[in-house]
Design a protein around this motif. Structure first.
Motif, PDB file in Angstrom:
ATOM      1  N   TRP A 159       0.818  -1.210   0.000  1.00  0.00           N
ATOM      2  CA  TRP A 159       0.000   0.000   0.000  1.00  0.00           C
ATOM      3  C   TRP A 159       0.851   1.259   0.000  1.00  0.00           C
ATOM      4  O   TRP A 159       0.508   2.252  -0.652  1.00  0.00           O
ATOM      5  CB  TRP A 159      -0.909   0.016   1.221  1.00  0.00           C
ATOM      6  CG  TRP A 159      -2.072  -0.909   1.185  1.00  0.00           C
ATOM      7  CD1 TRP A 159      -2.144  -2.125   0.571  1.00  0.00           C
ATOM      8  CD2 TRP A 159      -3.343  -0.707   1.806  1.00  0.00           C
ATOM      9  NE1 TRP A 159      -3.372  -2.697   0.789  1.00  0.00           N
ATOM     10  CE2 TRP A 159      -4.116  -1.851   1.532  1.00  0.00           C
ATOM     11  CE3 TRP A 159      -3.881   0.318   2.572  1.00  0.00           C
ATOM     12  CZ2 TRP A 159      -5.430  -1.983   2.006  1.00  0.00           C
ATOM     13  CZ3 TRP A 159      -5.177   0.200   3.055  1.00  0.00           C
ATOM     14  CH2 TRP A 159      -5.945  -0.938   2.755  1.00  0.00           C
ATOM     15  N   ASP A 162       1.721   2.559  -3.360  1.00  0.00           N
ATOM     16  CA  ASP A 162       0.602   2.756  -4.284  1.00  0.00           C
ATOM     17  C   ASP A 162       0.183   4.226  -4.268  1.00  0.00           C
ATOM     18  O   ASP A 162      -0.270   4.733  -3.247  1.00  0.00           O
ATOM     19  CB  ASP A 162      -0.574   1.863  -3.856  1.00  0.00           C
ATOM     20  CG  ASP A 162      -1.725   1.886  -4.851  1.00  0.00           C
ATOM     21  OD1 ASP A 162      -1.794   2.804  -5.683  1.00  0.00           O
ATOM     22  OD2 ASP A 162      -2.579   0.983  -4.766  1.00  0.00           O
ATOM     23  N   PRO A 163       0.330   4.960  -5.396  1.00  0.00           N
ATOM     24  CA  PRO A 163      -0.023   6.388  -5.404  1.00  0.00           C
ATOM     25  C   PRO A 163      -1.500   6.653  -5.185  1.00  0.00           C
ATOM     26  O   PRO A 163      -1.882   7.793  -4.870  1.00  0.00           O
ATOM     27  CB  PRO A 163       0.416   6.851  -6.801  1.00  0.00           C
ATOM     28  CG  PRO A 163       0.458   5.610  -7.629  1.00  0.00           C
ATOM     29  CD  PRO A 163       0.862   4.507  -6.704  1.00  0.00           C
ATOM     30  N   SER A 164      -2.349   5.657  -5.331  1.00  0.00           N
ATOM     31  CA  SER A 164      -3.781   5.869  -5.105  1.00  0.00           C
ATOM     32  C   SER A 164      -4.164   5.771  -3.633  1.00  0.00           C
ATOM     33  O   SER A 164      -5.303   6.068  -3.272  1.00  0.00           O
ATOM     34  CB  SER A 164      -4.594   4.846  -5.914  1.00  0.00           C
ATOM     35  OG  SER A 164      -4.427   3.534  -5.397  1.00  0.00           O
ATOM     36  N   ASN A 187      -7.295   2.861   0.705  1.00  0.00           N
ATOM     37  CA  ASN A 187      -6.941   2.514  -0.667  1.00  0.00           C
ATOM     38  C   ASN A 187      -8.040   2.894  -1.646  1.00  0.00           C
ATOM     39  O   ASN A 187      -9.083   3.459  -1.265  1.00  0.00           O
ATOM     40  CB  ASN A 187      -6.571   1.030  -0.779  1.00  0.00           C
ATOM     41  CG  ASN A 187      -7.761   0.102  -0.532  1.00  0.00           C
ATOM     42  OD1 ASN A 187      -8.917   0.520  -0.486  1.00  0.00           O
ATOM     43  ND2 ASN A 187      -7.478  -1.182  -0.386  1.00  0.00           N
ATOM     44  N   SER A 188      -7.845   2.576  -2.929  1.00  0.00           N
ATOM     45  CA  SER A 188      -8.781   2.977  -3.977  1.00  0.00           C
ATOM     46  C   SER A 188     -10.125   2.258  -3.861  1.00  0.00           C
ATOM     47  O   SER A 188     -11.113   2.684  -4.468  1.00  0.00           O
ATOM     48  CB  SER A 188      -8.172   2.706  -5.355  1.00  0.00           C
ATOM     49  OG  SER A 188      -7.843   1.321  -5.498  1.00  0.00           O
ATOM     50  N   ASN A 190     -11.661   2.077  -1.043  1.00  0.00           N
ATOM     51  CA  ASN A 190     -12.230   2.686   0.159  1.00  0.00           C
ATOM     52  C   ASN A 190     -12.088   1.779   1.374  1.00  0.00           C
ATOM     53  O   ASN A 190     -12.864   1.857   2.316  1.00  0.00           O
ATOM     54  CB  ASN A 190     -13.700   3.070  -0.039  1.00  0.00           C
ATOM     55  CG  ASN A 190     -14.117   4.224   0.868  1.00  0.00           C
ATOM     56  OD1 ASN A 190     -13.316   5.114   1.169  1.00  0.00           O
ATOM     57  ND2 ASN A 190     -15.363   4.203   1.319  1.00  0.00           N
TER      58      ASN A 190
END
Length: 284
Positions: A159, A162-164, A187-188, A190
């Motif tokens: 994580w 991870d840029p998101s 994270n992306s 949610n």
């Protein structure tokens, strides 16, 4: 038999400049003003908050062993595990042997004879007994996959790159009634995971996350406590692990030995192989 395992704003910058007044008797045309001082960078409050969270993550990764921790390929543990129901123990403890090959293989053996095992490979899981392998029940598999997806190893090693993923610094908190610093990562999908770190050692003390049951729609809270850290092959390793489910203690694990980056016989992750844990392991 069920699978055992088995993981949170304030800065504004202002700038101004002044102009030189015309000297007495000078021409009407004003003199050029002094160049304005370059304003300092304005850091939005959310970026500053995220920077604090990221700093805690970086400290934790270094405390855990830096590159040695980040470059883990596999892990082997043995010890004793205890299960609980509504906070009460259900047994006197069970010997276990646990083998993890990152990112998605795991084998857990129990009983002194190591003749009962649960094997997780990708999105599938099997319980192996003297009767042979059979697929794990869907609920048990779903529970395991959620714990693996939100494990502290996954959060810290995946994580954080991870840029998101959004970082939030939550400030001072308590973890197992001890002072801690808390952050939350989202994270992306949610999915949110909160991590608690020791203010002195920077090691992880606790992880917590919430999820909603797809059937009854109830919200559940899972917590994990990490303690009794010891250095193993340059990696700080918790020898004590406790999981809580909606406030009730669910599982405790006490590790007696840990090895990293050992050679595993790939047959141990094949439920249909004739792998025997009591024979010499064929390393690769």
């Amino acid at each position: 038999m069920k699978g055992f395992f088995l993981i949170t704003v304030v800065a504004l910058a202002l700038a101004f400049s002044s102009s030189a007044a015309p000297a007495a008797g000078a021409q009407e045309n004003p003199q050029p003003s002094e160049p304005a001082a370059a304003p300092g960078p304005t850091i939005p409050v959310d970026q500053e908050n995220a920077r604090q969270a990221r700093a805690l993550i970086d400290q934790a990764l270094q405390a855990l062993g830096g590159q040695a921790y980040l470059n883990l390929r596999n892990m082997q543990q043995e010890g004793r595990t205890y299960s609980f129901y509504h906070g009460r123990p259900t047994s006197n403890g069970v010997l276990f042997w646990r083998f993890v090959e990152y990112p998605d293989k795991e084998r857990i053996e129990v009983t002194p004879q190591r003749d009962v095992a649960v094997v997780y490979v990708g999105e599938k899981a099997y319980e192996i007994t003297y009767k042979g392998p059979h697929a794990l029940e869907k609920k048990d598999l779903d529970d395991y996959l959620r714990r693996r997806r939100l494990s502290i190893e996954t959060v810290l090693r995946t994580w954080t790159n991870d840029p998101s993923v959004a970082f939030f610094y939550d400030g001072n908190a308590l973890a197992d009634n001890l002072p801690a610093q808390q952050i939350t990562l989202i994270n992306s999908k949610n999915e949110a995971v909160s991590l608690y770190f020791d203010p002195d050692t920077h090691l992880p003390m606790k992880k917590t996350y919430k999820w909603r049951d797809p059937v009854d729609k109830d919200r559940n809270v899972e917590e994990e406590i990490y303690a009794d850290y010891k250095p193993v092959q340059g990696i700080m390793t918790p020898y004590s692990f406790t999981r809580y489910y909606n406030g009730d203690m669910q599982n405790q694990r006490f590790v007696s030995a840990v090895h990293y980056n050992s050679g595993f016989d790939e047959a141990m992750f094949d439920p249909n192989s004739s792998y025997d844990p009591n024979k010499t392991v064929k390393k690769h």
